[in-house]
Design an enzyme around this catalytic site. Sequence first.
Site, PDB file in Angstrom:
ATOM      1  N   ASP A  34       0.815  -1.208   0.000  1.00 56.53           N
ATOM      2  CA  ASP A  34       0.000   0.000   0.000  1.00 56.53           C
ATOM      3  C   ASP A  34       0.852   1.264   0.000  1.00 56.53           C
ATOM      4  O   ASP A  34       1.528   1.568   0.990  1.00 56.53           O
ATOM      5  CB  ASP A  34      -0.897  -0.015   1.247  1.00 56.53           C
ATOM      6  CG  ASP A  34      -1.886   1.126   1.292  1.00 56.53           C
ATOM      7  OD1 ASP A  34      -2.105   1.778   0.252  1.00 56.53           O
ATOM      8  OD2 ASP A  34      -2.448   1.371   2.379  1.00 56.53           O
ATOM      9  N   ASP A 247      -2.458   5.480  -5.158  1.00 54.92           N
ATOM     10  CA  ASP A 247      -2.688   4.575  -4.030  1.00 54.92           C
ATOM     11  C   ASP A 247      -2.825   3.135  -4.501  1.00 54.92           C
ATOM     12  O   ASP A 247      -3.885   2.719  -4.966  1.00 54.92           O
ATOM     13  CB  ASP A 247      -3.952   5.013  -3.283  1.00 54.92           C
ATOM     14  CG  ASP A 247      -4.209   4.193  -2.031  1.00 54.92           C
ATOM     15  OD1 ASP A 247      -3.334   3.392  -1.641  1.00 54.92           O
ATOM     16  OD2 ASP A 247      -5.287   4.359  -1.430  1.00 54.92           O
TER      17      ASP A 247
END
Length: 372
Positions: A34, A247
């Site tokens: 992430d 992201d």
Amino acid sequence: KRDGGIVRANIEDEQVFYAANITISGAEYSVLLDTGSSDLWVYGSTNPYCSAFSTSVPRSQATIDCQSYGVFDTETQQWSTDDQLFLIQYGDLTYAIGYYGTSVVSFGNATLDGFTFAVANTSNSSVPVFGIGFEGNEASTSSFMKGYGGPFQYQNYPSALKQAGLIETTLYSMWMNSETAEGVTLFGGIDHSRYSGDLATIPLLNYYKSQGVAQPITFDVSLNNLSLSDGETDVSVLSDSQSCLLDSGTSFTYLPQSAVSNIADALGATYYSSIGYYVMNCPTSSSGVNFTFSFDSIDIQIPLEEFLVAVDSSNQNCAIVTSGSSRCILGDTFLRSVYVVYDLDGLQVQMAPVNLDNSDDDVEIIGSAGPT
């Protein structure tokens, strides 16, 4: 190919997240990689949302197959902790609560002793998370921590690699092969064979400046325009430039509601509240329609098909997996088509279309001066 000063780690595309395999205290774990967060955490052996050992939540909520991702047992595995609280909540409102501690962590060809991560005794997240963002975005820096010893920063994975001398600058590049569902994250280096054209340098925006944050702590860039084109007609769907987060921890793409509505209008799509997306007829062959994402110094073209998911078994109807949101996020549906260099020291990213054709690596170690 040179390995010195490079940490190379393979990743896999699980369709809804990028998966990475790590080792903690000799045991393997599968985690979501992430760029939108900064903490590593794994399931603890008492998480009630795990289907294997639920005790305190209704069985209907204890649906996570935690053991398939790995469960950390603080009683039997190497683990040192001073019981410092860990608490994080993500944009989808899933959360993890537990404690920070240290152990031996390996990822790719790097091993770090005494690395800080968290064990979540309670989490309803469907997958544990390996955040590789800025230290300033760690959960421990939240004002919430004022009641638990005060906010603090620690060396997360990119910073710890630099501190250990394994890389020369806090930078990594990432690409995913959408055809094979396999990709690579290179810490400390850039593989010039994996992109087309030139890398465009884009400065990061300080998304939290109004909250008194001095410099960028997220990978936000300015999306200046977004258009749809079939080769003959261009339709601009974005009314104003947006600060958008790159992201890898978000599956789809989130845009202002007006942009999503404009996309639906241009494609003749209909909104279905039952699934929360606009739906259109699936293309029977290549539609020839492309999105063009315009940044400060580069335009990225991505086929419409990358943003479509069939919603029936006959592949007749497709959802446009782009939702309206006040927070613009360019998730995996965008990132699969792009080679991105995340330069934490330089407070910038570099971006170019991904190249899937070249099988010969051309890896450059990036020195302390940063990329040229």
